[in-house]
Design a protein around this motif. Structure first.
Motif, PDB file in Angstrom:
ATOM      1  N   LYS A  68       2.625  -6.413   8.681  1.00  0.00           N
ATOM      2  CA  LYS A  68       3.862  -5.985   9.332  1.00  0.00           C
ATOM      3  C   LYS A  68       5.002  -6.928   9.013  1.00  0.00           C
ATOM      4  N   ASP A  69       6.209  -6.384   9.132  1.00  0.00           N
ATOM      5  CA  ASP A  69       7.445  -7.122   8.874  1.00  0.00           C
ATOM      6  C   ASP A  69       7.486  -7.711   7.469  1.00  0.00           C
ATOM      7  N   ILE A  70       7.180  -6.872   6.483  1.00  0.00           N
ATOM      8  CA  ILE A  70       7.172  -7.275   5.073  1.00  0.00           C
ATOM      9  C   ILE A  70       8.527  -6.919   4.455  1.00  0.00           C
ATOM     10  N   PRO A  71       9.186  -7.884   3.787  1.00  0.00           N
ATOM     11  CA  PRO A  71      10.453  -7.560   3.123  1.00  0.00           C
ATOM     12  C   PRO A  71      10.247  -6.501   2.035  1.00  0.00           C
ATOM     13  N   VAL A  72      11.221  -5.625   1.880  1.00  0.00           N
ATOM     14  CA  VAL A  72      11.157  -4.593   0.852  1.00  0.00           C
ATOM     15  C   VAL A  72      11.043  -5.277  -0.506  1.00  0.00           C
ATOM     16  N   GLY A  73      10.156  -4.774  -1.352  1.00  0.00           N
ATOM     17  CA  GLY A  73       9.967  -5.349  -2.677  1.00  0.00           C
ATOM     18  C   GLY A  73       8.825  -4.666  -3.396  1.00  0.00           C
ATOM     19  N   ASN A  74       8.383  -5.263  -4.489  1.00  0.00           N
ATOM     20  CA  ASN A  74       7.265  -4.753  -5.267  1.00  0.00           C
ATOM     21  C   ASN A  74       6.045  -5.619  -4.994  1.00  0.00           C
ATOM     22  N   TYR A  75       4.941  -4.974  -4.619  1.00  0.00           N
ATOM     23  CA  TYR A  75       3.736  -5.685  -4.244  1.00  0.00           C
ATOM     24  C   TYR A  75       2.502  -5.054  -4.878  1.00  0.00           C
ATOM     25  N   SER A  76       1.448  -5.831  -4.938  1.00  0.00           N
ATOM     26  CA  SER A  76       0.135  -5.297  -5.274  1.00  0.00           C
ATOM     27  C   SER A  76      -0.829  -5.801  -4.208  1.00  0.00           C
ATOM     28  N   LEU A  77      -1.960  -5.112  -4.081  1.00  0.00           N
ATOM     29  CA  LEU A  77      -3.014  -5.556  -3.174  1.00  0.00           C
ATOM     30  C   LEU A  77      -4.172  -6.076  -4.005  1.00  0.00           C
ATOM     31  N   SER A  78      -4.709  -7.209  -3.593  1.00  0.00           N
ATOM     32  CA  SER A  78      -5.908  -7.758  -4.208  1.00  0.00           C
ATOM     33  C   SER A  78      -6.996  -7.733  -3.137  1.00  0.00           C
ATOM     34  N   ILE A  79      -8.086  -7.008  -3.408  1.00  0.00           N
ATOM     35  CA  ILE A  79      -9.137  -6.789  -2.416  1.00  0.00           C
ATOM     36  C   ILE A  79     -10.427  -7.401  -2.925  1.00  0.00           C
ATOM     37  N   SER A  80     -11.057  -8.219  -2.075  1.00  0.00           N
ATOM     38  CA  SER A  80     -12.351  -8.780  -2.462  1.00  0.00           C
ATOM     39  C   SER A  80     -13.313  -8.719  -1.283  1.00  0.00           C
ATOM     40  N   HIS A  81     -14.577  -8.582  -1.632  1.00  0.00           N
ATOM     41  CA  HIS A  81     -15.646  -8.506  -0.629  1.00  0.00           C
ATOM     42  C   HIS A  81     -16.921  -8.974  -1.321  1.00  0.00           C
ATOM     43  N   LEU A  82     -17.687  -9.794  -0.636  1.00  0.00           N
ATOM     44  CA  LEU A  82     -18.918 -10.328  -1.203  1.00  0.00           C
ATOM     45  C   LEU A  82     -19.829  -9.201  -1.688  1.00  0.00           C
ATOM     46  N   GLY A  83     -20.271  -9.283  -2.934  1.00  0.00           N
ATOM     47  CA  GLY A  83     -21.146  -8.266  -3.511  1.00  0.00           C
ATOM     48  C   GLY A  83     -20.416  -7.129  -4.203  1.00  0.00           C
TER      49      GLY A  83
END
Length: 91
Positions: A68-83
């Motif tokens: 929440k409350d993220i400034p407008v811009g260009n982003y990517s998500l990096s997702i990690s989980h064991l296994g």
């Protein structure tokens, strides 16, 4: 063999932006390839183009993460989980 986090999760991202203040919210549901929620996954919000980490969260037991409350811009998500293989997607 590592399992793969589903790209479907990234299509469920909701972005709410407010023009007057340039702040928004990002909600994502992280799923496996069999559409099972992936709780306790590490999700980093990466600011593009400099690849700096804007924020980091852990998904709840239903695989949901909320920034929440993220400034407008260009982003990517990096997702990690064991296994699982690490997954990165541009929004």
């Amino acid at each position: 063999m590592k399992k793969v986090i589903s790209i479907v999760a990234l299509t469920l991202i909701n972005i709410s932006l407010f023009a007057q203040d340039g702040i928004g919210n990002i909600k994502a549901t992280i799923l496996t390839t069999t559409n099972t929620p992936l709780g306790s996954s590490s999700v980093s919000l990466i600011n593009l183009p400099d690849n700096s980490m804007a924020d980091g969260k852990i998904t709840d037991e239903t695989g949901i993460v909320f920034f929440k409350d993220i400034p407008v811009g260009n982003y990517s998500l990096s997702i990690s989980h064991l296994g699982y293989q690490k997954k990165k997607s541009i929004m």
